[in-house]
Design a protein around this motif. Structure first.
Motif: not given
Ligand code: HEC
Ligand code: HEC
Length: 215
Positions: A98-125
């Motif tokens: 339900x749209x009333x859940x959007x703010x709490x879900x968004x806040x929860x995601x926003x507070x997380x800070x894991x390292x980048x997933x990685x595995x990308x090429x880097x030759x043109x960085x």
């Protein structure tokens, strides 16, 4: 276009968009219920987006949600629901909450800070870094940093790009005009249209390489 022009254009787009689509934020009891429900739903989100929402690469590429500005997440959920943004998987997901859940879900995601997933090429960085910081004035490509911020952390309805999955970035920028801002009505995603039109595939890859490694 110069950075100042872009900022003015963005503010105008934001202002008209926000008055049209702001969710009615109903405080009190309803919100508390939604917040509890959202915590259960969070587990469900992480089955696709990764245990700490850092993204995942399987048959589909799942974007990172961790550290995204809450307003961006809310607006995208609304966009999937309203079919302004086309994606069959997320359209189903958005209908299941339900749209009333959007703010709490968004806040929860926003507070997380894991390292980048990685595995990308880097030759043109290095090229990617240049485009991000200064744009390509000859091609009329603005500096990404003008809107996404010098650290690529985003703000309000503008997404964080730091640590976003390389493959997702390439895909979403390549398919922009057929997936975002659909339904014949201009929305905030249209601000990216000139940028995606003026970048070559190689330049898209370069900038995706650069930002995907940022913390
Ligand atoms: C079945 C897998 C699946 C589940 C479960 C799922 N998602 Fe997604 N999500 C996706 C995919 C795939 C995309 C990429 C869509 C695209 O390319 O447009 C996505 C994209 C998103 C985006 C846009 C991200 C961006 O950077 O623009 C948001 C926001 C989002 N999901 C939120 C959620 C939330 C909140 C939940 C839990 C309620 C959730 N998702 C559950 C598969 C899933
Ligand atoms: C004028 C402001 C502005 C500039 C300049 C700009 N962006 Fe954006 N960008 C936005 C906004 C606003 C959105 C959110 C669009 C939406 O809601 O669909 C966005 C979305 C994105 C997304 C989608 C992220 C996601 O998680 O799905 C990517 C990728 C992106 N921009 C990359 C870039 C790159 C690369 C550049 C520079 C070449 C750039 N942007 C320059 C405003 C800007």
């Amino acid at each position: 276009m110069r950075a100042a022009h872009w900022r003015v254009a963005l503010q105008a787009a934001l202002a008209s968009f926000l008055t049209a689509a702001t969710l009615s934020a109903d405080a009190g009891e309803k919100y508390v219920h939604a917040a509890r429900g959202a915590e259960a739903k969070f587990e469900y989100c992480t089955t696709c987006h990764g245990p700490s929402a850092q993204g995942f690469r399987g048959f589909y590429v799942m974007p990172r949600l961790a550290g995204q500005p809450a307003q961006y997440i809310e607006n995208q959920l609304l966009a999937f629901l309203q079919q302004r943004r086309r994606n069959p998987v997320m359209a189903n997901v958005a209908h299941g909450i339900t749209p009333s859940m959007f703010p709490a879900l968004a806040k929860r995601m926003s507070a997380l800070n894991p390292p980048p997933f990685g595995g990308a090429p880097s030759g043109e960085a290095a090229l990617g870094r240049e485009i991000f910081a200064h744009g390509l004035p000859d091609q009329n490509v603005p500096a990404c940093s003008a809107c996404h911020g010098p650290d690529a952390k985003g703000q309000r309805e503008i997404p964080r790009l730091a640590g976003q999955l390389y493959w997702y970035m390439v895909q979403t920028l390549s398919l922009w005009n057929s997936e975002r801002g659909q339904g014949g009505r201009e929305d905030i995603s249209w601000i990216m249209r000139p940028t995606v039109a003026n970048l070559t595939p190689k330049q898209i890859q370069a900038v995706a390489e650069y930002v995907s490694a940022l913390r």
